[in-house]
Scaffold this active site. Structure first.
Site, PDB file in Angstrom:
ATOM      1  CB  ALA A  57      -0.887  -0.009   1.240  1.00 18.91           C
TER       2      ALA A  57
ATOM      3  N   GLY B   6       0.971  -5.230   0.863  1.00 17.21           N
ATOM      4  CA  GLY B   6      -0.251  -5.429   0.075  1.00 17.21           C
ATOM      5  C   GLY B   6       0.040  -6.038  -1.291  1.00 17.21           C
TER       6      GLY B   6
ATOM      7  CD  GLU C 185      -1.594  -8.113   3.090  1.00 17.53           C
ATOM      8  OE1 GLU C 185      -1.378  -6.925   2.784  1.00 17.53           O
ATOM      9  OE2 GLU C 185      -2.162  -8.455   4.135  1.00 17.53           O
TER      10      GLU C 185
ATOM     11  CD  GLU D 278       2.431  -5.711   5.617  1.00 19.10           C
ATOM     12  OE1 GLU D 278       3.349  -6.532   5.825  1.00 19.10           O
ATOM     13  OE2 GLU D 278       1.583  -5.863   4.709  1.00 19.10           O
TER      14      GLU D 278
END
Ligand code: DAK
Length: 257
Positions: free
Chosen positions: A65, A108, A111, A131
């Site tokens: 992200a 992300g 993911e 993260e």
């Protein structure tokens, strides 16, 4: 449809979405997430396309992200600005989605790869959930999908201690289907996708749905889900054609119905 953060292309029966924010290592800002899913949904509805590919560039699939966009966000903004539910749109795509990954697939980005159905990795691909290094944890399914796919202990190491996986490790632990040379990695993914696109479309759809049921439920319920997808295929022209073609020792001619 014109997009500003993704590129779209159709090759044969394969729809390709390329993440295109190279200046930010293809980090997902809200716009790119929405454009990515809009493009995937449009390909999913396009009858000439039977398999989808999502890719980035050689250096980065996606670095997660967009940290700059979310650094000052409050929990309420995280929920209301469309960053959360947008990730679930991948689960609604009916056709097979293949991630063609080169370089970084982090946070992300990793993911998203885990949400795809199959993964072609270039030799330079690197997968990680960093993260923890910015004071948070995965929020788009990383803890759950990684644990189911590669097991608890390695997931713990990745999520708690920022362990990254090389392409060959990803292959070894079941996160990647193939590792291919960096040069031509997208062509390799397209060839892989074209083979899938040549299969009976309804059966492919039912197969994807049935395999995904394995991650949602008990074995007993999963076996029921499989049967629910198996029997209706006997009402398709393609089942009759496929079995007749076998008997007649010829190639089937799929109709997709
Ligand atoms: N966000 C924003 N910008 C990024 C970025 C990111 N994730 N990753 C890289 N960039 C930008 C850099 O800031 C730099 O920009 P400039 O300084 O040139 O303006 C440019 O891309 C090039 O990056 P580097 O100079 O750092 O390039 P290097 O080759 O040295 O390093 C790297 C590449 C990918 C290893 C490094 O950039 C890196 O570590 N990036 C951050 C990786 C990361 O921590 N990712 C996790 C982000 S958190 C949720 C859904 C999803 C998420 C959470 C919740 N819900 C549904 C609730 C996801 C969270 C995340 O992914």
């Amino acid at each position: 449809m014109t997009y500003t953060t993704v590129l779209t292309e159709i090759r044969g029966h394969v729809g390709i979405v390329t993440l295109n924010r190279p200046q930010a290592m293809n980090a997902f800002n809200i716009l790119m997430l929405n454009e990515l899913f809009d493009a995937l949904e449009a390909f999913d509805k396009n009858e000439t396309i039977s398999a989808l590919i999502v890719t980035g560039n050689e250096k980065a699939f996606a670095a997660g992200a967009d940290i700059k966009e979310m650094a000052d966000a409050t929990p309420v903004q995280m929920i209301t600005e469309g960053r959360v539910e947008v990730w679930d749109r991948i689960r609604q795509i009916k056709k097979p989605v293949i991630a063609a990954v080169s370089g970084w697939a982090l946070g992300g980005g990793c993911e998203f790869v885990l949400s795809c159905d199959m993964v072609i990795a270039s030799e330079s691909a690197k997968f990680g959930q960093p993260e923890i290094t910015i004071g948070v944890i995965p929020g788009a399914g990383g803890t759950q999908r990684l644990a189911r796919l590669i097991g608890k202990n390695l997931t713990m190491e990745m999520v708690i201690n920022n362990r990254t996986l090389s392409a060959n490790e990803a292959l070894q632990f079941g996160l990647a289907n193939r590792v291919v040379p960096v040069e031509g990695y997208l062509d390799a993914a397209v060839a892989f996708a074209e083979e899938i696109a040549s299969r009976a479309p309804m059966a492919v759809r039912m197969a994807k749905d049935a395999v995904n049921a394995a991650f949602e439920t008990t074995l007993t319920e999963g076996l029921k889900a499989e049967k629910r997808n198996f029997y209706p295929l006997f009402s398709t022209e393609d089942q009759k054609e496929g079995m007749q073609a076998f008997i007649e020792k010829r190639k089937p001619n799929w109709k997709g119905k």
